[in-house]
Design an enzyme around this catalytic site. Structure first.
Site, PDB file in Angstrom:
ATOM      1  N   ARG A   1     -18.526  20.495  -9.224  1.00  0.00           N
ATOM      2  CA  ARG A   1     -17.793  21.160 -10.300  1.00  0.00           C
ATOM      3  C   ARG A   1     -16.361  20.653 -10.425  1.00  0.00           C
ATOM      4  O   ARG A   1     -15.740  20.843 -11.475  1.00  0.00           O
ATOM      5  CB  ARG A   1     -17.784  22.681 -10.069  1.00  0.00           C
TER       6      ARG A   1
ATOM      7  N   ASP B   1      -9.135  -3.754   5.322  1.00  0.00           N
ATOM      8  CA  ASP B   1      -8.068  -2.800   5.652  1.00  0.00           C
ATOM      9  C   ASP B   1      -7.767  -2.864   7.152  1.00  0.00           C
ATOM     10  O   ASP B   1      -7.425  -1.874   7.788  1.00  0.00           O
ATOM     11  CB  ASP B   1      -8.458  -1.377   5.242  1.00  0.00           C
TER      12      ASP B   1
ATOM     13  N   ALA C   1      -2.897   6.948   7.371  1.00  0.00           N
ATOM     14  CA  ALA C   1      -2.107   6.396   8.473  1.00  0.00           C
ATOM     15  C   ALA C   1      -0.718   5.952   8.038  1.00  0.00           C
ATOM     16  O   ALA C   1      -0.092   5.124   8.693  1.00  0.00           O
ATOM     17  CB  ALA C   1      -2.854   5.227   9.095  1.00  0.00           C
TER      18      ALA C   1
ATOM     19  N   ILE D   1      -8.394   8.375  10.781  1.00  0.00           N
ATOM     20  CA  ILE D   1      -8.683   6.946  10.867  1.00  0.00           C
ATOM     21  C   ILE D   1      -7.464   6.163  10.386  1.00  0.00           C
ATOM     22  O   ILE D   1      -6.839   6.523   9.381  1.00  0.00           O
ATOM     23  CB  ILE D   1      -9.932   6.590  10.050  1.00  0.00           C
TER      24      ILE D   1
ATOM     25  N   HIS E   1     -15.583   4.186   7.967  1.00  0.00           N
ATOM     26  CA  HIS E   1     -14.882   4.723   6.802  1.00  0.00           C
ATOM     27  C   HIS E   1     -15.821   5.341   5.776  1.00  0.00           C
ATOM     28  O   HIS E   1     -15.465   6.342   5.142  1.00  0.00           O
ATOM     29  CB  HIS E   1     -14.062   3.602   6.128  1.00  0.00           C
TER      30      HIS E   1
ATOM     31  N   HIS F   1      -4.670   6.919  -2.059  1.00  0.00           N
ATOM     32  CA  HIS F   1      -3.912   7.904  -1.289  1.00  0.00           C
ATOM     33  C   HIS F   1      -3.400   8.995  -2.240  1.00  0.00           C
ATOM     34  O   HIS F   1      -2.191   9.206  -2.376  1.00  0.00           O
ATOM     35  CB  HIS F   1      -2.763   7.233  -0.541  1.00  0.00           C
TER      36      HIS F   1
ATOM     37  N   ASP G   1     -17.382  -0.772   7.303  1.00  0.00           N
ATOM     38  CA  ASP G   1     -17.376  -0.891   8.753  1.00  0.00           C
ATOM     39  C   ASP G   1     -18.227   0.162   9.443  1.00  0.00           C
ATOM     40  O   ASP G   1     -18.282   0.216  10.677  1.00  0.00           O
ATOM     41  CB  ASP G   1     -15.940  -0.835   9.289  1.00  0.00           C
TER      42      ASP G   1
ATOM     43  N   GLU H   1       0.835  -1.202   0.000  1.00  0.00           N
ATOM     44  CA  GLU H   1       0.000   0.000   0.000  1.00  0.00           C
ATOM     45  C   GLU H   1       0.873   1.257   0.000  1.00  0.00           C
ATOM     46  O   GLU H   1       0.399   2.346  -0.306  1.00  0.00           O
ATOM     47  CB  GLU H   1      -0.961   0.018   1.177  1.00  0.00           C
TER      48      GLU H   1
END
Length: 379
Positions: free
Chosen positions: A218, A265, A131, A303, A242, A186, A239, A120
């Site tokens: 827009r 995740d 995170a 989170i 998120h 990300h 969950d 990731e």
């Protein structure tokens, strides 16, 4: 082994009173009605084993380790939630550290304990790092990418990257050439850059909505394109923290269950009580099952992964407006297995691996079988 299932979900829908014959860990034959005396009878509802392609940890353990026993703790924890196929996700670290972690995981992929490796990080946006430690985020230049490919020895299944980073387009093409799926995530990318990245070969959206530019009427950002392009499968973390349930329902309605992969995740706190945990080099505090980063002063921030297991995701999505247990099962099992070319996983059919989950009336896990072997039985 001969199994008798009261209600079982097969590729063409629900069937009652089904006999499943298992040999060598695979489904040899499926038939309806009376047959040979079963070795095991499964009442309630039976669905294919879950396939989690984005998970970092559980049971107090993490995949970001050089300890194979710790890796197995994560796998066993999620097996109790019905996951029979697991890809190990690694959080951002220095390239040398990631190389050693990848080398630890390679034998477990070779043995079939893991289905592949997902990086990731570290090729993510500092502005949408979530995170991940922003100090460790880097560009996917060849000198950083090639050592990871070499260490993985063909076991690298997916890499998440931010398309705006220098060398990202070349990295997408190199990864596709190596047989690795590329996920957009990300990122601060707009809709045009997202489209160019998909044209270059990206096929997955890492936890859609989270850690990417939000939708504006827009300035749409990447989400509408990723959600509606038929070449892209979108991950969703179901969950309740998120993504709001109404947004989950909207996303599933837009993409369809065959383009949605439910993922957890999850980090080390999955399957453990609330408390403080580690995610890579960062401290995470879990309160009411929601994980958040915490700084040196104890201030909680963004989170940080989830404490979810796939049975929880299945229950939430099966209860969404317009969805059912069958469609939730498709997103928890069949779609991710298809997208990642996980042969034999994610479906109950002749020739497939004998992976199944027995559910009670509240969709809680009663028993889990992987390759015909019982992994978990609930009282």
């Amino acid at each position: 082994m001969i199994l008798r299932a009261e209600h079982v979900l097969l590729p063409d829908g629900w069937h009652d009173d089904v006999t499943v014959e298992v040999a060598g860990g695979r489904v040899l034959r499926i038939s309806s009605g009376s047959g040979p005396a079963p070795d095991l009878t499964l009442d309630g509802r039976v669905v294919p084993g879950f396939v989690d392609t984005h998970v970092h940890g559980g049971g107090g353990a993490s995949f970001s380790t050089t300890d194979r026993d710790e890796v197995r703790t994560v796998v066993e924890t999620h097996a109790r939630g019905g996951t029979t196929t697991t890809m190990a996700s690694l959080v951002t670290a220095e390239i040398g550290v990631l190389v050693e972690q990848v080398r630890t995981l390679v034998p477990l992929v070779r043995s079939g304990e893991l289905a592949g490796i997902h990086l990731e990080g570290p090729f993510l946006s500092e502005q949408r790092c979530g995170a991940h430690d922003p100090a460790l985020l880097v560009d996917p230049s060849p000198d950083r990418l090639e050592p990871l490919l070499d260490a993985a020895q063909g076991t690298l299944a997916m890499v998440t990257l931010a398309p705006e980073r220098p060398h990202a387009t070349e990295a997408v093409r190199r990864l596709r050439e190596a047989g690795v799926r590329v996920a957009v995530g990300h990122t601060t990318a707009d809709e045009q850059l997202a489209a160019r990245t998909v044209e270059a070969g990206a096929t997955v959206a890492t936890h859609l909505f989270n850690a990417m530019s939000p939708v504006h009427h827009r300035e749409p950002g990447p989400i509408p394109f990723l959600l509606t392009d038929p070449r892209v499968v979108v991950e969703l973390i179901a969950d309740g923290a998120h993504v709001h349930d109404d947004v989950l329902a909207m996303a599933v309605a837009a993409a369809g269950p065959d383009r949605v992969a439910l993922v957890t995740d999850a980090m080390a706190a999955a399957g453990r009580p609330d408390g403080d945990f580690r995610l890579g080099a960062l401290t995470v505090r879990v309160r009411d099952r929601v994980a958040r980063l915490v700084d040196a002063d104890g201030v909680e921030g963004s989170i940080a992964g989830s404490t979810l297991t796939m049975d929880g995701a299945l229950r939430r999505v099966a209860g969404l407006r317009g969805q059912s247990l069958a469609s939730a099962s498709l997103m928890a099992s069949t779609t991710p297995a298809r997208v990642h070319h996980l042969e034999g996983a994610g479906r109950l059919a002749e020739g497939a691996r004998a992976d199944l989950v027995q559910l009670d009336d509240q969709l809680g896990v009663r028993a889990v079988l992987r390759a015909g072997r019982a992994l978990q039985t609930m009282a």
